[in-house]
Design a protein around this motif. Sequence first.
Motif: not given
Length: 361
Positions: A244-255, A265-271
């Motif tokens: 259910r995690v938005d893929l744009e969040l991963f892209e934002a961290v990658a950018v 640490w910043h996206v998956t675990l908080p979700a």
Amino acid sequence: MTSSGMSRRTGLAVDHPVGPDPDGATGGAGTTAPGDSAGKPPPAGPAVPPRSRTTSRSLSSWRRFKRDRFLLLLALPGVVLVLLFQYVPLIGNVIAFKDYQPYLTIWESPWVGFDNFDVIFNGDPAFLNALTNTLVISFLQIALVFPVPIVLALLLNSLLSERIKRVVQSVLYLPHFMSWVIVVALFQHMLGNAGLYNTWARAHDLPLLSIIGDPDLFLALITSQVVWKDAGWGTIIFLAAISRVDLELFEAVAVDGGGRLRQLWHVTLPAIRPVVILLFILKLGDVLSVGFEQIFLQQGPVGLEASEVLDTYVYNYGIAGGNWGTSAAVGLVKGLVGAALVLGANKVAHLFGERGLYAKW
């Protein structure tokens, strides 16, 4: 130049032209409503009683009932089963306060008050041994078994090939559908004194393993069995939360230059944190129940001192020993402690801003 001409040239709309309107009212800022030219409020009409909030709520509930009546009918058999097999048997807890005998009814058995709780209050050695083993096993399962499905879900989510992910998931899910009788039999045939490994080790003059029946290795044995049987099945909920995690969040961290660890640490675990907290609270509710079948099937070669837990104590001392009231008293205390742990853990979750099992009232 007329006002209409000025509005066309300046692009401004004139909503209310100056001058008398057909009703005789003057436009502009000083316009008064009809009937209010003398500065008096308009005459009040007949008083309409305000609609009762209770009536509106009851009507709303009735409308919802009519709308969802077919869904409620579908849920009715499940509700009836829960009431019959979960709530009605709670009446039997009155046995904890009686000297219950099977040939008498519950109501004909004499009252003994809190005498059945003496094994708890006075510290019966057999009860204390069962309680100690239960707490040790529960601590090991919370500390070692509970995080395993989370780690497996994170590892499965990192696989790029969907085909490999499905194969691994199927292999991990399979042990969950086996009963504890089959699981214990498999471990005995693999690690027993006459098991597959020891047979192979004798043929090759290698040292033998004495795992099955060793009291010192009993905790490690049952912990590994629980991990092997249920860890894969527990990944389903965490994988659903990760999906259910938005893929744009991963892209934002990658950018921003973050790698896989920062995304974790910043996206998956908080979700998945709310799901982890929810399952942890539910796990605390079963802290005094560590599985009857698994341990009862392996008590013979190990002995009661190393393997007796509260579930087997209730059976061995209460039911098999004829102490029905004592078994009911121990079971009642187990339920109360579990409910208190769940409510307390949920309150702590609210203090840290988490929802827990239910929202804060």
